[in-house]
Design a protein around this motif. Structure first.
Motif, mmCIF file in Angstrom:
data_model
loop_
_atom_site.group_PDB
_atom_site.id
_atom_site.type_symbol
_atom_site.label_atom_id
_atom_site.label_comp_id
_atom_site.label_asym_id
_atom_site.label_seq_id
_atom_site.Cartn_x
_atom_site.Cartn_y
_atom_site.Cartn_z
ATOM 1 N N LYS A 255 22.753 -14.497 6.154
ATOM 2 C CA LYS A 255 21.513 -14.955 5.523
ATOM 3 C C LYS A 255 20.872 -16.078 6.317
ATOM 4 O O LYS A 255 19.650 -16.237 6.307
ATOM 5 C CB LYS A 255 21.792 -15.401 4.082
ATOM 6 N N SER A 256 21.672 -16.864 7.030
ATOM 7 C CA SER A 256 21.105 -17.945 7.836
ATOM 8 C C SER A 256 20.373 -17.411 9.059
ATOM 9 O O SER A 256 19.533 -18.099 9.628
ATOM 10 C CB SER A 256 22.196 -18.937 8.261
ATOM 11 N N ILE A 257 20.662 -16.179 9.454
ATOM 12 C CA ILE A 257 20.000 -15.570 10.610
ATOM 13 C C ILE A 257 18.920 -14.591 10.161
ATOM 14 O O ILE A 257 17.820 -14.569 10.708
ATOM 15 C CB ILE A 257 21.025 -14.850 11.506
ATOM 16 N N LEU A 258 19.241 -13.785 9.162
ATOM 17 C CA LEU A 258 18.328 -12.742 8.690
ATOM 18 C C LEU A 258 17.694 -13.164 7.374
ATOM 19 O O LEU A 258 18.310 -13.871 6.589
ATOM 20 C CB LEU A 258 19.098 -11.430 8.500
ATOM 21 N N ILE B 162 20.126 -6.627 14.811
ATOM 22 C CA ILE B 162 19.135 -6.250 13.797
ATOM 23 C C ILE B 162 17.810 -6.957 14.064
ATOM 24 O O ILE B 162 16.743 -6.356 13.939
ATOM 25 C CB ILE B 162 19.667 -6.541 12.378
ATOM 26 N N LEU B 163 17.867 -8.225 14.453
ATOM 27 C CA LEU B 163 16.634 -8.939 14.784
ATOM 28 C C LEU B 163 15.919 -8.297 15.962
ATOM 29 O O LEU B 163 14.695 -8.156 15.961
ATOM 30 C CB LEU B 163 16.933 -10.405 15.109
ATOM 31 N N CYS C 100 21.055 -8.244 5.788
ATOM 32 C CA CYS C 100 22.343 -8.946 5.728
ATOM 33 C C CYS C 100 23.461 -7.962 5.413
ATOM 34 O O CYS C 100 24.520 -7.981 6.060
ATOM 35 C CB CYS C 100 22.319 -10.046 4.673
ATOM 36 N N ALA C 101 23.218 -7.095 4.436
ATOM 37 C CA ALA C 101 24.230 -6.105 4.064
ATOM 38 C C ALA C 101 24.515 -5.156 5.222
ATOM 39 O O ALA C 101 25.680 -4.826 5.489
ATOM 40 C CB ALA C 101 23.766 -5.316 2.836
ATOM 41 N N ASP C 102 23.473 -4.734 5.934
ATOM 42 C CA ASP C 102 23.662 -3.854 7.094
ATOM 43 C C ASP C 102 24.493 -4.541 8.174
ATOM 44 O O ASP C 102 25.399 -3.939 8.756
ATOM 45 C CB ASP C 102 22.318 -3.430 7.683
ATOM 46 N N ALA C 103 24.171 -5.804 8.452
ATOM 47 C CA ALA C 103 24.889 -6.543 9.487
ATOM 48 C C ALA C 103 26.362 -6.715 9.115
ATOM 49 O O ALA C 103 27.245 -6.532 9.958
ATOM 50 C CB ALA C 103 24.242 -7.906 9.709
ATOM 51 N N ILE C 104 26.620 -7.033 7.868
ATOM 52 C CA ILE C 104 28.008 -7.222 7.416
ATOM 53 C C ILE C 104 28.769 -5.911 7.520
ATOM 54 O O ILE C 104 29.900 -5.870 8.014
ATOM 55 C CB ILE C 104 28.040 -7.789 5.985
ATOM 56 N N GLN C 105 28.136 -4.841 7.086
ATOM 57 C CA GLN C 105 28.789 -3.530 7.139
ATOM 58 C C GLN C 105 29.113 -3.132 8.580
ATOM 59 O O GLN C 105 30.228 -2.693 8.880
ATOM 60 C CB GLN C 105 27.887 -2.485 6.485
ATOM 61 N N ARG D 117 19.694 -24.143 11.937
ATOM 62 C CA ARG D 117 20.049 -23.560 10.638
ATOM 63 C C ARG D 117 21.444 -22.936 10.675
ATOM 64 O O ARG D 117 22.235 -23.107 9.754
ATOM 65 C CB ARG D 117 18.997 -22.513 10.248
ATOM 66 N N ILE D 118 21.770 -22.245 11.766
ATOM 67 C CA ILE D 118 23.071 -21.588 11.872
ATOM 68 C C ILE D 118 24.193 -22.621 11.901
ATOM 69 O O ILE D 118 25.180 -22.503 11.179
ATOM 70 C CB ILE D 118 23.131 -20.680 13.116
ATOM 71 N N VAL D 119 24.030 -23.639 12.723
ATOM 72 C CA VAL D 119 25.056 -24.679 12.829
ATOM 73 C C VAL D 119 25.242 -25.386 11.491
ATOM 74 O O VAL D 119 26.371 -25.612 11.048
ATOM 75 C CB VAL D 119 24.690 -25.689 13.951
#
Length: 161
Positions: free
Chosen positions: A22-25, A70-71, A31-36, A112-114
């Motif tokens: 969520k911090s990136i997307l 994804i980005l 987010c669900a696609d990336a996690i999967q 944001r990520i850090v």
């Protein structure tokens, strides 16, 4: 590491993985696609993990790479906002985020990520350094810059704590 151990790690890291994605997307579906995809890749490459103590860091790095994929793919697509008719048909987005979450969302991605990894996911500076493949000093500097920007943003928004 066995596949069973990886499964246990994934279940234990479920909230962390979502917060990192969520911090990136921005979109929950992305987010669900990336996690999967990260989980599928992790299971496919579990034999390549040399030291079990770095499993969580390794898993988060795979997830972050999937988020960036994804980005990149998304930059080649036309958003609905570019088409006024489609944007008018869309349901309005809920804006019930707290001021801190809004201020965090306004940070540049690298800050944001850090910040998310450190304060939300509770990774150490050393672990963040390994995940992002940057020096520990760079992590500390980004955290300091993020804190200053958050402070300024929250003061500008006149948030009372």
């Amino acid at each position: 590491m066995t596949k069973e151990q990886l499964g246990t790690l994934i279940l234990a890291s479920e909230k962390q993985m979502y917060a990192t994605a969520k911090s990136i997307l921005k979109q929950d579906a992305d987010c669900a696609d990336a996690i999967q995809e990260a989980i599928v890749k992790a299971f496919g490459k579990v034999d390549g993990l040399k030291q079990e103590k770095y499993a969580r860091t390794w898993l988060m790095r795979i997830l972050m790479n999937e988020c960036y994929n994804i980005l990149r793919k998304g930059s080649r697509q036309v958003s609905l906002e570019a088409c006024p008719e489609a944007a008018a048909m869309e349901a309005p987005e809920r804006k019930d985020y707290g001021p801190l979450y809004e201020a965090l969302r306004r940070l540049k991605e690298e800050l944001r990520i850090v910040t998310t990894l450190y304060y939300v996911e509770e990774f150490s500076i050393r672990e963040i350094s390994a995940i992002l493949e940057i020096s520990e000093g760079a992590v500390q500097k980004r955290l300091a810059r993020a804190r200053a920007k958050l402070r300024n943003t929250l003061n500008y928004m006149e948030v009372e704590w």
